[in-house]
Every structure is written in C-alpha cells, then in structure tokens.
Design a protein around this motif. Structure first.
Motif, PDB file in Angstrom:
ATOM      1  N   LYS A   1       0.834  -1.206   0.000  1.00  0.00           N
ATOM      2  CA  LYS A   1       0.000   0.000   0.000  1.00  0.00           C
ATOM      3  C   LYS A   1       0.867   1.254   0.000  1.00  0.00           C
ATOM      4  O   LYS A   1       0.554   2.225  -0.681  1.00  0.00           O
ATOM      5  CB  LYS A   1      -0.930   0.003   1.214  1.00  0.00           C
ATOM      6  CG  LYS A   1      -2.080  -0.966   1.087  1.00  0.00           C
ATOM      7  CD  LYS A   1      -2.970  -0.916   2.305  1.00  0.00           C
ATOM      8  CE  LYS A   1      -4.071  -1.952   2.222  1.00  0.00           C
ATOM      9  NZ  LYS A   1      -4.917  -1.961   3.420  1.00  0.00           N
TER      10      LYS A   1
ATOM     11  N   GLU B   1       2.117   1.750  -3.421  1.00  0.00           N
ATOM     12  CA  GLU B   1       1.043   2.237  -4.278  1.00  0.00           C
ATOM     13  C   GLU B   1       0.775   3.718  -4.016  1.00  0.00           C
ATOM     14  O   GLU B   1       0.598   4.501  -4.952  1.00  0.00           O
ATOM     15  CB  GLU B   1      -0.236   1.428  -4.036  1.00  0.00           C
ATOM     16  CG  GLU B   1      -0.164   0.002  -4.550  1.00  0.00           C
ATOM     17  CD  GLU B   1      -1.364  -0.836  -4.129  1.00  0.00           C
ATOM     18  OE1 GLU B   1      -2.257  -0.297  -3.430  1.00  0.00           O
ATOM     19  OE2 GLU B   1      -1.405  -2.017  -4.502  1.00  0.00           O
ATOM     20  N   VAL B   2       0.743   4.082  -2.736  1.00  0.00           N
ATOM     21  CA  VAL B   2       0.503   5.491  -2.378  1.00  0.00           C
ATOM     22  C   VAL B   2       1.650   6.359  -2.877  1.00  0.00           C
ATOM     23  O   VAL B   2       1.425   7.460  -3.394  1.00  0.00           O
ATOM     24  CB  VAL B   2       0.310   5.625  -0.844  1.00  0.00           C
ATOM     25  CG1 VAL B   2       0.378   7.069  -0.408  1.00  0.00           C
ATOM     26  CG2 VAL B   2      -1.008   5.003  -0.423  1.00  0.00           C
TER      27      VAL B   2
ATOM     28  N   ALA C   1       3.585   5.708  -5.457  1.00  0.00           N
ATOM     29  CA  ALA C   1       3.459   5.797  -6.914  1.00  0.00           C
ATOM     30  C   ALA C   1       2.354   6.787  -7.279  1.00  0.00           C
ATOM     31  O   ALA C   1       2.509   7.592  -8.204  1.00  0.00           O
ATOM     32  CB  ALA C   1       3.164   4.425  -7.505  1.00  0.00           C
ATOM     33  N   GLN C   2       1.251   6.732  -6.556  1.00  0.00           N
ATOM     34  CA  GLN C   2       0.150   7.654  -6.828  1.00  0.00           C
ATOM     35  C   GLN C   2       0.590   9.092  -6.541  1.00  0.00           C
ATOM     36  O   GLN C   2       0.279  10.005  -7.315  1.00  0.00           O
ATOM     37  CB  GLN C   2      -1.061   7.291  -5.973  1.00  0.00           C
ATOM     38  CG  GLN C   2      -2.289   8.128  -6.275  1.00  0.00           C
ATOM     39  CD  GLN C   2      -3.485   7.701  -5.445  1.00  0.00           C
ATOM     40  OE1 GLN C   2      -3.379   6.888  -4.549  1.00  0.00           O
ATOM     41  NE2 GLN C   2      -4.622   8.275  -5.740  1.00  0.00           N
TER      42      GLN C   2
ATOM     43  N   ASP D   1       3.616  10.230  -6.714  1.00  0.00           N
ATOM     44  CA  ASP D   1       4.532  10.615  -7.795  1.00  0.00           C
ATOM     45  C   ASP D   1       3.750  10.992  -9.050  1.00  0.00           C
ATOM     46  O   ASP D   1       4.093  11.971  -9.725  1.00  0.00           O
ATOM     47  CB  ASP D   1       5.508   9.473  -8.106  1.00  0.00           C
ATOM     48  CG  ASP D   1       6.498   9.238  -6.978  1.00  0.00           C
ATOM     49  OD1 ASP D   1       6.666  10.143  -6.130  1.00  0.00           O
ATOM     50  OD2 ASP D   1       7.091   8.141  -6.945  1.00  0.00           O
ATOM     51  N   ARG D   2       2.697  10.210  -9.347  1.00  0.00           N
ATOM     52  CA  ARG D   2       1.870  10.541 -10.520  1.00  0.00           C
ATOM     53  C   ARG D   2       1.172  11.889 -10.330  1.00  0.00           C
ATOM     54  O   ARG D   2       1.096  12.696 -11.260  1.00  0.00           O
ATOM     55  CB  ARG D   2       0.832   9.444 -10.757  1.00  0.00           C
ATOM     56  CG  ARG D   2       1.393   8.171 -11.359  1.00  0.00           C
ATOM     57  CD  ARG D   2       0.295   7.241 -11.848  1.00  0.00           C
ATOM     58  NE  ARG D   2      -0.702   6.938 -10.853  1.00  0.00           N
ATOM     59  CZ  ARG D   2      -0.673   5.910 -10.008  1.00  0.00           C
ATOM     60  NH1 ARG D   2       0.341   5.062 -10.051  1.00  0.00           N
ATOM     61  NH2 ARG D   2      -1.635   5.712  -9.141  1.00  0.00           N
ATOM     62  N   ILE D   3       0.674  12.138  -9.132  1.00  0.00           N
ATOM     63  CA  ILE D   3      -0.008  13.413  -8.856  1.00  0.00           C
ATOM     64  C   ILE D   3       0.975  14.567  -9.008  1.00  0.00           C
ATOM     65  O   ILE D   3       0.649  15.607  -9.604  1.00  0.00           O
ATOM     66  CB  ILE D   3      -0.638  13.386  -7.452  1.00  0.00           C
ATOM     67  CG1 ILE D   3      -1.840  12.440  -7.444  1.00  0.00           C
ATOM     68  CG2 ILE D   3      -1.050  14.778  -7.011  1.00  0.00           C
ATOM     69  CD1 ILE D   3      -2.404  12.185  -6.062  1.00  0.00           C
TER      70      ILE D   3
ATOM     71  N   HIS E   1       1.704  15.064 -12.660  1.00  0.00           N
ATOM     72  CA  HIS E   1       0.536  15.683 -13.309  1.00  0.00           C
ATOM     73  C   HIS E   1       0.444  17.165 -12.931  1.00  0.00           C
ATOM     74  O   HIS E   1       0.158  18.016 -13.789  1.00  0.00           O
ATOM     75  CB  HIS E   1      -0.736  14.942 -12.895  1.00  0.00           C
ATOM     76  CG  HIS E   1      -1.967  15.451 -13.541  1.00  0.00           C
ATOM     77  ND1 HIS E   1      -2.210  15.313 -14.896  1.00  0.00           N
ATOM     78  CD2 HIS E   1      -3.038  16.134 -13.042  1.00  0.00           C
ATOM     79  CE1 HIS E   1      -3.363  15.869 -15.190  1.00  0.00           C
ATOM     80  NE2 HIS E   1      -3.885  16.378 -14.095  1.00  0.00           N
TER      81      HIS E   1
END
Length: 186
Positions: A89, A92-93, A95-96, A98-100, A103
C-alpha cells in the motif's frame, strides 16, 4: 515424625568406615538402609502413579508450549502478511503521489504557457489599441489643423475681399453668381 527422622539422620551421618562393617543386608548397615529407603520411596511414587502424573504434567506443559509456539508462528505470519500489505500500500501510495506530482507539474507548465500566451495576446491587443488611439489622435490633429487653416484662410480671404470689394464690384459678383447658378440648373 521426629523419631523417624533422627535415626535416619544418625545413619546418614555415620562414617563410611562404620557403614561398611558387618554384612550388607543388615539393618545396621547404613548403605542397606538408604537403599531400602530409596526403593521404598520409588515404590510409593510408582504406587501413587507420580511418574505418570509428572509425565502428564510435562506433556501438558509441552503441549501448552507447542500451542504458544504455533500461535506465535501464526501471529508472526499474520504480522508478515500485514507488513507486506502495508508495504505494498505504501508503494502504491508513493506511486500515486509521484503521478499526482508529475501531473501537477505538467498542469503548472501548461498553465504557465497559457499565461504567457494570454499576456502576449494582451500586449498585442494593447499595442493595437494604443496604435489605434495614436492614429485617431493624429487624424484628429490633422483635421483640427486643416479646419484651423481653412478658418484662417477664410478669415484672411474675407478681410482681403472686404478691403478690395466696392459696392459696384459686389453687385457684379452677385449677378455673375446668379447667372452661373441659373445656367447650371437649366
């Protein structure tokens, strides 16, 4: 009870030399008495099934320890599973996040580009408006200069004509103008 303990203690405190005197199977021999007491003690323990009870207690204790070990293993496995779940988790958090962030960077760069384009358009519009105002002011100034020049010329012509005009020449000019208008109308 004291009567039983004192002879036993006295027999135990006897020196080995005194114990060895006489036949072995005699109650006077302390080694034989100790052997008989020990065998009697073992017989009493066996009669009351003490070894079985001790083995049962030890087995029960061993089972309890084994159960605790099994429970500890199970808890460890659950903890490792939970740790792996939390680590997954967390990845995943991360990675999320990093994506945010990526973006958000893209959006901020896009917004900066749009702001630059809007500023350039605004500057172009303002320059065009300023050039239009300058051209309008220039045209107004030219008109005003022409109007003023025409007014000055008319005033100068009027004063020159008024000085040079006599009543006879004024009548002649009026008659010529009337004839000229009549010729143009027919």
């Amino acid at each position: 009870m004291k009567r039983l303990i004192l002879p036993v203690l006295a027999a135990l405190s006897a020196t080995p030399a005194a114990a060895a005197s006489g036949p072995f199977f005699s109650l006077g021999n302390t080694d034989f008495v100790v052997l008989l007491g020990f065998l009697l003690f073992i017989a009493v323990l066996i009669y009351f099934k003490v070894p079985g009870m001790l083995a049962g207690l030890l087995d029960k204790r061993a089972e309890g320890i084994q159960d605790e070990l099994d429970e500890a293993r199970q808890l460890r496995e659950e903890a490792q599973t939970l740790l792996a779940s939390y680590e997954r988790k967390q990845r995943e958090v991360q990675a999320q996040a990093d994506r945010i962030i990526a973006h958000a960077k893209q959006e901020s760069e896009l917004a900066a580009e749009q702001a630059k384009a809007e500023i350039a358009q605004s500057i172009t519009r303002r320059l065009a408006a300023a050039e239009s105002q300058i051209a309008s002011a220039e045209a107004a100034a030219i008109r005003e200069v022409r109007d003023r020049a025409a007014s000055v010329a008319i005033a100068a012509a009027r004063s020159v004509v008024a000085e040079q005009m006599t009543p006879a020449s004024a009548g002649k000019l009026i008659d010529d103008a009337i004839a000229d208008v009549g010729a143009k109308l027919h």
